[in-house]
Design an enzyme around this catalytic site. Structure first.
Site, PDB file in Angstrom:
ATOM      1  N   SER A   1       0.880  -1.166   0.000  1.00 29.23           N
ATOM      2  CA  SER A   1       0.000   0.000   0.000  1.00 29.23           C
ATOM      3  C   SER A   1       0.918   1.215   0.000  1.00 29.23           C
ATOM      4  CB  SER A   1      -0.848   0.011   1.279  1.00 29.23           C
ATOM      5  OG  SER A   1      -1.454   1.274   1.485  1.00 29.23           O
TER       6      SER A   1
ATOM      7  N   TYR B   1      -1.906  -1.016  10.498  1.00 32.23           N
ATOM      8  CA  TYR B   1      -1.930  -1.119   9.033  1.00 32.23           C
ATOM      9  C   TYR B   1      -0.612  -0.605   8.450  1.00 32.23           C
ATOM     10  CZ  TYR B   1      -3.874  -0.975   4.282  1.00 32.23           C
ATOM     11  OH  TYR B   1      -4.105  -1.186   2.937  1.00 32.23           O
TER      12      TYR B   1
END
Ligand SMILES: NC(=O)c1ccc[n+]([C@@H]2O[C@H](COP(=O)([O-])OP(=O)(O)OC[C@H]3O[C@@H](n4cnc5c(N)ncnc54)[C@H](O)[C@@H]3O)[C@@H](O)[C@H]2O)c1
Length: 303
Positions: free
Chosen positions: A143, A155
């Protein structure tokens, strides 16, 4: 590498979003597909869609990528069915709710289990079989959160780790006499189901964490940014192109890469971290902070 109807491609998290779109893009290239996911209902729908659209052979597997034995069984089932495997897309990922420091530790366990351990298990189970097949390609979905933090500590940490291990894998494979390409996918906002990832929260981790007071503000802005984000099919086509051309970085959002570059410049200058005030798709950070504070105060007054 060339893609053909002899190429066997495995995709994790294939039932939704980017994974499902990758299934369609590799299906359009004629590849045989192995679609793995924890969500049986969505997986059946994705499988039906890809077979109807592209008339390719598929195998579906209910696989929790955070479990090494299940990923190993997925790799074994792939070779049993198709005789070999050339491409693994370690794509399954989640983003959890709950306060990272004051909330339940299970949010960390779940996020790192799927996003990081899922990729580690995927590489370890499939790389030996790709080498046995004479070569192929590994695609790891990281990401833009793997290049600058700001999307939630668990995350961010999981995606930074995926970027790091994928680069290590690239260096390990580069001198290999058996050609194995490696790609690292780092998208910004993509129109998928990730914001509701906790629909797959595992029972074994106990009660599903909820948003804390004030977290809704950022959460709702991110939901809108994702709903207005890039179409998954466009991202998937970039992945297929990267596999064909043996390109390492897959950056669907150059505007986000600019923020990462600013961060690395400030690291080089040794200055303390500064959150960018403007992020693509979001209102100015000052506005979100003010709205968050107002929501927290309102929640306190209501108690
Ligand atoms: N959507 C975005 O804006 C965005 C941005 C950057 C990176 N990503 C990454 O893209 C990847 C795909 O996510 P998406 O956005 O398509 O979300 P999505 O929720 O639409 O798809 C994720 C899929 O992974 C599956 N999954 C969840 N836990 C699993 C597990 N333990 N084992 C196997 N499958 C599991 C889900 O059932 C779902 O089908 C993730 O790694 C995510 O972090 C997404």
């Amino acid at each position: 590498m060339d893609l053909s109807n002899d190429t066997v491609v495995v995709i994790t998290g294939a039932a939704s979003g980017i994974g499902r779109a990758m299934a369609n893009s590799f299906g359009a290239a004629g590849c045989k597909l192995v679609l793995a996911d924890v969500n049986a209902d969505d997986l059946e729908v994705a499988d039906g869609e890809v077979r109807a659209s592209h008339k390719v052979d598929t195998l579906t597997s209910i696989t929790d990528v955070s479990k090494a034995d299940q990923v190993e069984a997925l790799a074994a089932a792939t070779v049993d069915r198709f005789g070999a495997v050339q491409v693994i897309c370690n794509n399954a990922g989640v983003a959890g709710k709950g306060d990272p420091w004051l909330g339940p530790i299970e949010t960390w366990e779940w996020t790192l289990g799927v996003n990081l351990w899922g990729v580690i298990h995927g590489v370890r189970a499939f790389l030996p079989r790709i080498l046995e097949a004479g070569g192929g390609h590994v695609v790891n979905t990281a990401s833009i959160a793997g290049l600058f933090p700001g999307f939630g500590p668990a995350y961010d940490a999981s995606k930074h780790a995926v970027v790091a291990l994928t680069e290590g894998l690239y260096h390990a494979m580069e001198p290999s006499p058996i050609p194995v390409g490696v790609s690292c996918l780092c998208p910004g906002w993509v129109r998928t189901g990730i914001i509701d990832a906790d629909r797959n929260w595992p029972d074994e981790l106990g009660e599903r964490p909820e948003l804390e007071a004030g977290q809704e503000v950022l959460f709702n802005y991110i939901r809108t940014a994702i709903e207005e984000g890039m179409q998954p099919a466009a991202v998937a086509d970039m992945v297929v192109s990267a596999v064909r051309k043996n390109r390492y970085w897959v950056f669907p959002h150059p505007d986000f890469v600019e923020i990462a570059m600013d961060r690395f410049h400030s690291i080089g200058e040794g200055v303390n971290p500064v959150m960018p005030n403007e992020s693509p798709g979001l209102p100015p950070r000052e506005q979100m902070v003010a709205e968050t504070m107002a929501a927290v105060m309102a929640a306190l007054e209501a108690q």
